[in-house]
Design a protein around this motif. Structure first.
Motif, short mmCIF file in Angstrom:
data_model
loop_
_atom_site.label_atom_id
_atom_site.label_comp_id
_atom_site.label_asym_id
_atom_site.label_seq_id
_atom_site.Cartn_x
_atom_site.Cartn_y
_atom_site.Cartn_z
N THR A 510 -7.24 -0.96 3.73
CA THR A 510 -6.07 -0.57 4.54
C THR A 510 -4.83 -0.69 3.67
O THR A 510 -4.58 -1.75 3.08
N SER A 512 -1.01 -1.18 2.40
CA SER A 512 0.06 -2.08 2.84
C SER A 512 1.29 -1.27 3.26
O SER A 512 1.40 -0.08 2.97
N LYS A 513 2.18 -1.94 3.94
CA LYS A 513 3.42 -1.27 4.37
C LYS A 513 4.25 -0.85 3.17
O LYS A 513 4.91 0.20 3.19
N ASP A 514 4.21 -1.64 2.12
CA ASP A 514 4.97 -1.29 0.92
C ASP A 514 4.41 -0.03 0.27
O ASP A 514 5.17 0.82 -0.21
N GLN A 515 3.11 0.11 0.27
CA GLN A 515 2.51 1.32 -0.29
C GLN A 515 2.91 2.55 0.52
O GLN A 515 3.21 3.62 -0.04
N ILE A 516 2.93 2.41 1.84
CA ILE A 516 3.33 3.54 2.69
C ILE A 516 4.79 3.89 2.44
O ILE A 516 5.17 5.07 2.36
N SER A 517 5.63 2.87 2.31
CA SER A 517 7.05 3.12 2.05
C SER A 517 7.25 3.84 0.72
O SER A 517 8.08 4.75 0.61
N THR A 555 -7.09 8.44 6.33
CA THR A 555 -6.81 7.44 7.37
C THR A 555 -7.83 7.54 8.50
O THR A 555 -8.31 6.52 9.02
N THR A 581 -2.74 -1.29 12.45
CA THR A 581 -2.03 -1.11 11.17
C THR A 581 -2.03 0.35 10.74
O THR A 581 -0.99 0.90 10.33
N GLN A 584 0.38 2.28 12.89
CA GLN A 584 1.78 2.04 12.52
C GLN A 584 2.15 2.76 11.23
O GLN A 584 3.27 3.28 11.10
N HIS A 585 1.21 2.80 10.28
CA HIS A 585 1.47 3.55 9.05
C HIS A 585 1.67 5.04 9.35
O HIS A 585 2.61 5.67 8.84
N GLU A 588 5.00 5.53 11.00
CA GLU A 588 6.12 5.47 10.05
C GLU A 588 6.23 6.77 9.27
O GLU A 588 7.34 7.30 9.08
#
Length: 865
Positions: A510, A512-517, A555, A581, A584-585, A588
């Motif tokens: 899965t 991370s949020k940083d990777q998605i950003s 995904t 998660t 949410q990705h 975003e």
């Protein structure tokens, strides 16, 4: 033994011809020759034709050698020879007979020959006399003719000399005038009339060439000076034309062109100018991508840091070489702009200026126009109105196919050179390929700005622009290879990043949020790099659309399914947390990309619409099973409403302030959902997200589902109404605190608020109450069954369905279909009343018919819209 004498085949053939020849008109009777022809008709040829031996001699392909060979091999050569001798004797006899029978005619023909010979002798004597007379006449006429010829030649020479003197005198006078004009110009350059001087120069040249004045010493001296003067005029005129082209001064261009027209050199001069500017443009294109020159300018030579054979700079000079390359490309675009606008200035002046008297444009003098719609635009798109006879006076070449315009000729050469250099740089120089591919937006901007500047600078009313849409497209096509490489690089960068956060080898990874950003940031950077370039931006968005679809696919592959992802009774499982998660990705990405696209043109939104829709669908899919399980749980709690007794009477029931058991269970479920699931899915900022919409839909469904089943409650006593009202208050509180603010739910909330007072209204007050406007007709009709007599059965009772079964049927039907089911129960009730002989119906019956009729009218009006 001597061979037999054989008659030649030609003789027999002649006799056969004579025999077979059909008789012509009968000869005169007096002729002895004719009179004997009848007797001769019976010749031996008839017997020869029937004879097997002699018939061979009558054949046109008779071969004597073959005949002899056959005779010798037949063992009867002697008899055959004797037979032939008999035939010869018969023929000789026939010949003597013929000569004797025609003796008179032959003598007559001999007498005619003697007379002809005598006449010929007389003619010879006359001819000799005539020849003698002709010789005497020739001797008498020859001397006068010789004298006449000599005098004629002398007169012709006198006339030619007089003409030479006349034209020489005229040439000298014209030369004197030209000398005076040039002398004035030498003292006062501003007063030199170049056009007039060129016209006089051309007249003198024509006099010299047309009348062959070569060899006259006085003329030759003038011609030498004339040549020098012509060179001076050409030089001055060319400077004027080039100055006008560079400074966009039509007057200077016109003055220079007029000089060349007067000199008779307009077309050759224009061709030379076009070739010159064409060469300048081609040279600038070649210089822009000359890596050796770039390296020399950045390193000062070809030593360390210079260029390699592959066109790649040595280590340490790549950045400077790249900057030099972009600088040269910028200079190239400026030079191309200067060349094209200069040629357009020349073309515009040529199309506007016309030859006196004929009114033919100068452009027609240098451009073989084909008179189609396109060329008529050139001739008519001028500010000055054409005189009426202009079209008739324009010479049209019958075999002209239509030469390209001057700007088209130059642009074609520039585009061809630019395309060739771009292809060469793409394949031969890895450095140039890398620089122009990575900086393709800058390259595209340069080309686009060049085309835009040329279009703006040549956009003059009444004049054809320098570039056609096809010409612009050719320039864009020239850099297609870099565009393709740039788009492939963009797709590769983003795809590689997606592959790095979703390795194909592991399914449970899965991001991370940083990777998605960072992924969102990369996408926004790609868009920002081409934001100002509409067509290029759409192409980049197509690649981004592909990447987003790839991300959605990866995904979706990670989403957990099964009972563990759908359970709602316990705390959130690891599978559910993973789905949260991923959701949410996706939320975003969807939110950020939607915000980014909202600032772009509508076409950009259309390009990303498929991928954003897919991302939205996958985000919903990741939690849809959970939301459906939560909704099923809440609906099962509401269905227990039918287990509650709302028909009980008594003060104790009315004073009971405790919530119903089913409502208490529903409240506990919503609290559990909020704490375990919704708090992890819905952001605290209450922004409009995918999960927010799912929660809103679930909350609306709960209210609608409750109102539907509350309306089906029967019987409903006054105490039951109070309990129902308390349950509705508890439901509003549970949904508002744990699911979604009820005041934001719109129609479902208004229906809940309206249904509470409706149950307390008298039946007579219902029809005129404004509260009915917020309730569906089916809800009102179902509630009225609780006020109706027992023999007016509801569709639920009539069809012996459970509340769940009837509810499922209601989900699949519209209001008009529900009314049909209700109308059937009303008809049954009316039939029962008539059977009992009663004359009055329940007030509820009439009210339900009235509501149903209004429902039918409303539905019919909506269908006809």
């Amino acid at each position: 033994m001597a061979s037999p004498k054989v008659l030649p085949p030609s003789t027999l053939q002649k006799l056969a011809t004579f025999k077979d020849k059909p008789p012509s008109t009968p000869p005169p009777p007096s002729s002895s020759f004719s009179s004997s022809s009848a007797a001769v008709s019976s010749s031996p040829l008839d017997s020869f034709a029937a004879d097997p031996v002699f018939s061979a001699f009558l054949s046109p392909d008779f071969d004597s050698a073959q005949f002899c060979s056959q005779a010798l091999t037949s063992n009867s050569a002697a008899s055959r020879a004797e037979h032939l001798q008999d035939g010869i004797r018969q023929l000789e006899k026939q010949l003597r007979s013929e000569v004797l029978s025609r003796h008179g005619g032959l003598l007559s023909q001999l007498s005619s020959l003697r007379d002809a010979e005598s006449a010929l002798s007389t003619v010879r004597s006359g001819v000799s006399s005539l020849q003698s007379s002709l010789r005497r006449v020739r001797l008498e006429v020859a001397e006068p003719r010789r004298q006449l010829h000599a005098h004629t030649v002398q007169l012709s020479n006198l006339h030619h000399t007089a003409d030479l003197l006349q034209f020489t005198s005229k040439l000298l006078r014209q030369s004197k005038k030209l000398r005076d004009l040039v002398a004035v110009g030498s003292e006062h350059p501003e007063r030199l009339d170049l056009a007039k001087a060129a016209e006089m120069h051309r007249e003198i040249e024509l006099l010299y060439e047309e009348h062959d004045l070569k060899g006259i010493s006085a003329v030759q001296e003038e011609i030498k000076w004339l040549s020098e003067t012509g060179n001076r005029l050409r030089s001055e005129a060319m400077r004027a034309v080039e100055r006008g082209m560079e400074e966009s001064n039509p007057n200077d261009i016109w003055c220079g062109l007029q000089v060349f027209y007067n000199l008779g050199e307009l077309r050759s001069t224009v061709d030379a100018l076009i070739n010159k500017y064409k060469g300048v443009g081609v040279k600038s294109v070649s210089a822009a991508l000359d890596m050796k020159a770039i390296s020399a300018s950045t390193t000062g030579g070809f030593g360390p840091g210079g260029v390699q054979r592959s066109g790649t700079p040595q280590l340490g000079s790549g950045k400077r070489a790249g900057e030099a390359l972009w600088e040269r490309m910028g200079n190239c675009m400026e030079e191309l702009h200067r060349v094209v606008t200069a040629v357009w200035q020349l073309q515009t002046v040529l199309s506007r200026k016309r030859v006196p008297f004929t009114h033919v444009s100068f452009l027609h003098e240098v451009w073989q126009v084909r008179f189609d719609a396109y060329s008529l635009v050139v001739l008519e798109s001028v500010d000055v109105e054409l005189p009426s006879p202009s079209r008739e006076s324009i010479p049209i070449s019958p075999d002209a196919e239509g030469d390209p315009l001057l700007t088209d000729r130059v642009w074609e050469a520039l585009v061809k050179s630019f395309t060739s250099q771009m292809k060469s740089a793409f394949t031969a120089s890895s450095f140039v390929k890398e620089v122009l591919t990575n900086g393709y937006p800058k390259l595209f901007s340069m080309v686009e700005n060049l085309l835009e500047r040329i279009s703006q600078d040549t956009n003059v009313k009444g004049v054809l622009p320098a570039l056609s849409p096809e010409g612009k497209g050719q320039m864009i096509t020239a850099i297609d290879m870099f565009q393709t490489a740039f788009l492939a690089s963009c797709l590769s960068r983003l795809s590689n990043y997606v592959n790095s956060i979703f390795p194909m080898s592991t399914r449970g990874t899965t991001p991370s949020k940083d990777q998605i950003s960072r992924m969102i940031l990369h996408i926004q950077e790609e868009i920002e790099a081409v934001r100002l370039h509409g067509p290029l931006m759409l192409l980049v968005l197509h690649e981004i659309n592909t990447v987003l679809l790839l991300f959605a696919e990866r995904t979706e592959y990670q989403i957990s399914t099964g009972t563990e992802a759908r359970q709602v009774t316990g705390p959130a499982t690891p599978a559910q947390l993973k789905n949260f998660t991923l959701c949410q990705h996706l939320q975003e990405i969807h939110t950020n990309m939607s915000t980014t696209v909202s600032d772009l043109p509508t076409l950009a939104s259309d390009v990303l619409s498929p991928s954003l829709g897919t991302i939205y669908g996958v985000a919903c899919e990741s939690v849809t099973s959970l939301f459906q399980a939560m909704l099923d749980r809440l609906e099962s709690c509401i269905l227990k409403l039918h287990d509650q007794d709302f028909g009980v009477h008594g003060v104790d029931a009315a004073m009971d302030n405790n919530a119903s058991n089913y409502m208490d269970e529903l409240q506990k479920s919503t609290i559990h959902f909020r704490s375990e699931f919704l708090s992890k899915l819905i952001p605290s900022s209450h922004t409009d997200t995918i999960c927010t919409r799912l929660v809103r839909g679930m909350a609306s469904r709960v209210l609608v589902f409750f109102i539907r089943h509350a309306a089906l409650v029967r019987p409903l006593s006054e105490s039951g109404k109070l309990r129902m009202a308390r349950d509705m208050a508890e439901l509003e509180l549970a949904v508002g605190q744990n699911l979604f603010p009820v005041e934001q739910l719109g129609a479902p909330y208004r229906a809940l608020r309206a249904f509470r007072p409706v149950i307390f209204l008298e039946t007579s007050q219902l029809i005129g109450s404004p509260l009915l406007q917020d309730l569906p007709p089916s809800v009102i009709l179902h509630h009225l069954y609780s006020r109706a007599p027992d023999d007016l059965q509801s569709p639920l009772q009539r069809n012996k369905l459970t509340p769940l079964q009837y509810s499922l049927w209601l989900d699949s039907q519209g209001e008009d279909q529900v009314w049909k089911g209700i109308r059937a129960t009303l008809d049954d009730y009316a039939s029962k009343v008539r059977t009992r002989g009663e004359k009055e119906y329940s007030p509820v019956y009439s009210l339900m018919l009235q509501i149903g009729s209004s429902l039918v009218e409303t539905t019919s009006a909506q269908r006809h819209r």
